[in-house]
Design a protein around this motif. Sequence first.
Motif, PDB file in Angstrom:
ATOM      1  N   LEU A 164      26.269 -26.724  46.156  1.00 26.68           N
ATOM      2  CA  LEU A 164      26.362 -26.818  44.699  1.00 26.68           C
ATOM      3  C   LEU A 164      27.631 -27.568  44.311  1.00 26.68           C
ATOM      4  N   ILE A 165      27.542 -28.306  43.218  1.00 23.77           N
ATOM      5  CA  ILE A 165      28.756 -28.923  42.662  1.00 23.77           C
ATOM      6  C   ILE A 165      28.901 -28.460  41.214  1.00 23.77           C
ATOM      7  N   HIS A 166      30.047 -27.868  40.925  1.00 24.65           N
ATOM      8  CA  HIS A 166      30.338 -27.414  39.566  1.00 24.65           C
ATOM      9  C   HIS A 166      31.110 -28.537  38.868  1.00 24.65           C
ATOM     10  N   ARG A 167      30.513 -29.159  37.846  1.00 26.64           N
ATOM     11  CA  ARG A 167      31.143 -30.301  37.155  1.00 26.64           C
ATOM     12  C   ARG A 167      31.305 -30.055  35.663  1.00 26.64           C
ATOM     13  N   GLY A 168      31.140 -28.783  35.269  1.00 29.19           N
ATOM     14  CA  GLY A 168      31.361 -28.449  33.869  1.00 29.19           C
ATOM     15  C   GLY A 168      30.149 -28.734  33.005  1.00 29.19           C
ATOM     16  N   PHE A 169      30.230 -28.260  31.726  1.00 30.84           N
ATOM     17  CA  PHE A 169      29.084 -28.280  30.834  1.00 30.84           C
ATOM     18  C   PHE A 169      29.448 -29.002  29.544  1.00 30.84           C
ATOM     19  N   SER A 170      28.515 -29.799  29.088  1.00 33.23           N
ATOM     20  CA  SER A 170      28.756 -30.628  27.924  1.00 33.23           C
ATOM     21  C   SER A 170      28.687 -29.797  26.648  1.00 33.23           C
ATOM     22  N   THR A 175      37.551 -30.987  23.024  1.00 35.05           N
ATOM     23  CA  THR A 175      38.607 -31.987  23.119  1.00 35.05           C
ATOM     24  C   THR A 175      39.434 -31.853  24.390  1.00 35.05           C
ATOM     25  N   GLU A 176      39.629 -30.611  24.833  1.00 38.67           N
ATOM     26  CA  GLU A 176      40.494 -30.462  26.006  1.00 38.67           C
ATOM     27  C   GLU A 176      39.831 -31.026  27.258  1.00 38.67           C
ATOM     28  N   TYR A 177      38.576 -30.673  27.437  1.00 35.67           N
ATOM     29  CA  TYR A 177      37.849 -31.113  28.619  1.00 35.67           C
ATOM     30  C   TYR A 177      36.721 -32.053  28.220  1.00 35.67           C
ATOM     31  N   ARG A 178      36.366 -32.940  29.151  1.00 35.69           N
ATOM     32  CA  ARG A 178      35.176 -33.748  28.917  1.00 35.69           C
ATOM     33  C   ARG A 178      33.935 -32.849  29.046  1.00 35.69           C
ATOM     34  N   ASN A 179      33.974 -31.950  30.004  1.00 42.36           N
ATOM     35  CA  ASN A 179      32.902 -30.970  30.178  1.00 42.36           C
ATOM     36  C   ASN A 179      33.536 -29.603  30.421  1.00 42.36           C
ATOM     37  N   ILE A 205      34.924 -32.636  34.928  1.00 41.85           N
ATOM     38  CA  ILE A 205      35.324 -31.558  34.016  1.00 41.85           C
ATOM     39  C   ILE A 205      36.432 -32.095  33.104  1.00 41.85           C
ATOM     40  N   CYS A 206      37.430 -32.728  33.689  1.00 34.68           N
ATOM     41  CA  CYS A 206      38.617 -33.124  32.918  1.00 34.68           C
ATOM     42  C   CYS A 206      38.381 -34.381  32.088  1.00 34.68           C
ATOM     43  N   GLY A 207      37.786 -35.396  32.698  1.00 33.46           N
ATOM     44  CA  GLY A 207      37.626 -36.663  31.994  1.00 33.46           C
ATOM     45  C   GLY A 207      38.944 -37.404  31.818  1.00 33.46           C
ATOM     46  N   ARG A 208      40.020 -36.850  32.350  1.00 30.62           N
ATOM     47  CA  ARG A 208      41.330 -37.508  32.257  1.00 30.62           C
ATOM     48  C   ARG A 208      42.161 -37.028  33.444  1.00 30.62           C
ATOM     49  N   ARG A 209      43.059 -37.929  33.895  1.00 30.48           N
ATOM     50  CA  ARG A 209      43.690 -37.597  35.168  1.00 30.48           C
ATOM     51  C   ARG A 209      44.832 -36.602  35.063  1.00 30.48           C
ATOM     52  N   ASP A 210      45.408 -36.401  33.871  1.00 26.83           N
ATOM     53  CA  ASP A 210      46.611 -35.557  33.821  1.00 26.83           C
ATOM     54  C   ASP A 210      46.355 -34.072  34.061  1.00 26.83           C
ATOM     55  N   GLN A 244      39.637 -40.980  34.285  1.00 27.16           N
ATOM     56  CA  GLN A 244      39.749 -39.794  35.136  1.00 27.16           C
ATOM     57  C   GLN A 244      40.018 -40.116  36.599  1.00 27.16           C
ATOM     58  N   GLN A 245      40.059 -41.411  36.955  1.00 23.27           N
ATOM     59  CA  GLN A 245      40.221 -41.731  38.369  1.00 23.27           C
ATOM     60  C   GLN A 245      41.700 -41.872  38.739  1.00 23.27           C
ATOM     61  N   VAL A 246      41.976 -41.643  40.021  1.00 25.15           N
ATOM     62  CA  VAL A 246      43.344 -41.785  40.537  1.00 25.15           C
ATOM     63  C   VAL A 246      43.290 -42.630  41.803  1.00 25.15           C
ATOM     64  N   THR A 247      44.429 -43.191  42.197  1.00 24.96           N
ATOM     65  CA  THR A 247      44.421 -43.976  43.430  1.00 24.96           C
ATOM     66  C   THR A 247      44.289 -43.027  44.626  1.00 24.96           C
TER      67      THR A 247
END
Length: 361
Positions: A164-170, A175-179, A205-210, A244-247
């Motif tokens: 299973l992969i938990h990727r959050g819910f829309s 505002t805090e999370y993308r999902n 889940i985050c939609g942003r890297r920070d 949301q991506q990082v190197t």
Amino acid sequence: MEQTMNANTNINEVFSKRPLIISGPCSAETEQQVVETATRLAKTGKIDMLRAGIWKPRTRPGSFEGIGTKGLPWLQQAKKITGLPVAIEVATGKQVEDALHFDIDVLWIGARTTVNPFSVQEVADALRGANVPVLIKNPINPDLELWTGAVERVAKAGIKQIGLIHRGFSSYGNTEYRNAPMWHLAIEMKRRNPEMMIINDPSHICGRRDILLDVAQKAIDLDFDGLMIESHIDPDNAWSDAKQQVTPEKLAEMLDTIIWRKEDINSEEFHAALEKLRQQINHLDDELLQLLGQRMKIADKIGEFKRNNNITILQTNRWNEILQRAFKEGGKVGLSKEFITKYFDAVHMESINHQNAIMNS
Ligand code: PEP
Ligand code: MN
């Protein structure tokens, strides 16, 4: 964490590694990007599997919809160079066929596919007879039955290794999370499927890297089996999910920062101390249940009272007063407003049900 697997590593071995770390770009863009990402990830020695999206389900048309089948040989090439097994998302029968044709090691079903039983069934039918692990992301809406249904369809097709992969819910306006992670749903899914691997996808889940690290740490604290985190050689210029991506190197740094928890240790002292605390929790839970039972008995009395005087069960003013009191008292002992609201909602509903039974008896 162990070193990266070599080229002859058996996929079963990789699949059973804990924590299992999967990374790679949201989308395969060019051969050079896929190979360089894979090479730099492999160099960190912290990654077990490479991911890349070949077909991208996009919310709105016009954004990059994936490179398509022509990207599959790039993944083969990346695997040849690094020894990392590769995973991609599949959403149709044809995509499954193409993926298997190009020896993709692991397939995953995306959140937008899990919601649709027709699509899941089509994927499952194409999987029949294949010996490939399949990871199933939670559906975009918070519905454990849909998630479970997808697992059942894939299992019925004869797939033995399902994770299973938990990727959050829309949700609208979050505002805090993308999902929204809605951790309780992932925990419940884990409880229902104790033998099934579950990994967390902080990227979607985050939609942003920070805030990736916070979510990843929380997943590890909750005993998830691994993480899938998107990485890109030039995150800001990624063709999808740039924010949301990082190197690969930044990812390695994050993985070093995470405090890896064990589910258990072999220490009598630890177990004895834990057992003692758990006993205290059990006693308190028993007391809480007794008290709640008493509270409902009083609610029953109020119900009789209201019935005899023919007045409504719900008294909005009184309900507000209860909540305000609870916020104040609960706040003093460190209970959050969010918890108090949920808890009192449940208690209040139970009270109403009790009174309803009395009123209509
Ligand atoms: C992805 O992993 O790139 C993806 C599209 O994820 P999800 O299905 O979780 O949206
Ligand atoms: Mn993505």
